[in-house]
Design a protein around this motif. Sequence first.
Motif, PDB file in Angstrom:
ATOM      1  N   GLN A  38       0.720  -1.119   0.089  1.00 31.13           N
ATOM      2  CA  GLN A  38       0.181  -0.176  -0.061  1.00 31.13           C
ATOM      3  C   GLN A  38       0.928   1.321   0.113  1.00 31.13           C
ATOM      4  O   GLN A  38       0.706   2.128  -0.524  1.00 31.13           O
ATOM      5  CB  GLN A  38      -1.004   0.019   1.203  1.00 31.13           C
ATOM      6  N   GLN A  42       0.824   4.225  -2.894  1.00 31.36           N
ATOM      7  CA  GLN A  42       0.518   5.558  -2.468  1.00 31.36           C
ATOM      8  C   GLN A  42       1.823   6.602  -3.020  1.00 31.36           C
ATOM      9  O   GLN A  42       1.433   7.539  -3.468  1.00 31.36           O
ATOM     10  CB  GLN A  42       0.367   5.858  -1.232  1.00 31.36           C
ATOM     11  N   GLN A  46       1.146   9.633  -5.839  1.00 31.80           N
ATOM     12  CA  GLN A  46       1.754  11.003  -5.517  1.00 31.80           C
ATOM     13  C   GLN A  46       2.631  11.311  -6.525  1.00 31.80           C
ATOM     14  O   GLN A  46       2.910  12.719  -7.136  1.00 31.80           O
ATOM     15  CB  GLN A  46       2.358  11.240  -4.432  1.00 31.80           C
TER      16      GLN A  46
END
Length: 392
Positions: A38, A42, A46
């Motif tokens: 995870q 992320q 980004q």
Amino acid sequence: MTDQPYDGGNGYDRYDGHEPYGSDGSHGQQSRQPWPGQEQHQQYQQHQQYEQHQQYQQHQQYQQHQQYQGYDDPHAAQQYTQQWQGQTWETRTQQAVSAPAAPAAETAYPPQQGYATPQAAAEPADPGDDTGYGPATLAGNSRVTDAQRARAEGRSPIIDPGMQPAALTALLGLLLAGAATAGPYALLVPLVVLQAVTAAGWFRLNGMWPARQGIALGFAGALVADAALLVSDRSPAAILGTLGVWVLLALVLQLRSHADPDERMYGLMAIVTAAALAIAAGGYLAADADAVTVGAVAVAVAAVARALPLPTAMSVAVALVVGAGAGAAAGVMTGLGTSGAVLGAGAAACALIGHRAAAYDYPSRFVHFTAGVALPLAAAAPVVYVLGRALA
């Protein structure tokens, strides 16, 4: 719901957004446990958002650059198009709009061309141009007069009328000489023409045009003087009386003018002089018929001699000599005899003064064909009257 790996080819497990239930079947009571990968997912999102943001800013800068430069540099446009590689923007549209760079010869600005300037002194006018004006230019000064060309070439601004005005002076003088033998009323016809041309030529010589009021006033004074001469049996007092009245009338008219004081004074002098010359030309009507014939013939011959292509001093001397000779010849044919040489020389001298006045300080062709024609004859009229009475 399956636990198959993420189909993006990156090895991460797909997160379906559901939280696991607790052992007791309750939802949301147990803390969320991060699923494998995870944090890397992320970070990847980004990174993608940051790149999209940077690419969007570059696209905005490129559009602003195009609006400011007006697409002047095709290579700069190609550079921005090649650097655009966003996933959420359609790059094919940008590539289709970006046309191939044109050759430098087609996109370069043409060399700046200055405005055309009037003809310089190293550049004389075309000798075949008989209009007296230079070629047309883009700077506004489309015509260059003979006088302006003379100053540019370093020559004298005094330009003599030439042979054509001299020929007209000779023709008018011969008409006066022939009409004088027929009587005062026959003499009145060429005299009126002489007076009208004198008034108009003097105003134009002084740079005042159209100045219809001043020309009409001077010519009206000449007509009144002619009428007074005929009524008074050609008494010279009619000329002096008319001249005095017309000077007073010109003064009153200029005092009623709303122009500047300097302009009013200049106009007053022009009106008085034009009226004086036109009225003084009436001296031919007051003089003896033989004197008019001798004087007019002398002026006609002197004007033609002065227009010959000779040095100034020589042409003046020749004009005086031939004027005296023509006066002597005309005197023999009339009743004056050899004394007509004196009258001819005096009339020729006055004609040369009028000729010089018509050539003063940048005259135009209109001045040459008005003042240049009339002033030699008008200036000689008082001398013809005085010497005619003295030699009769």
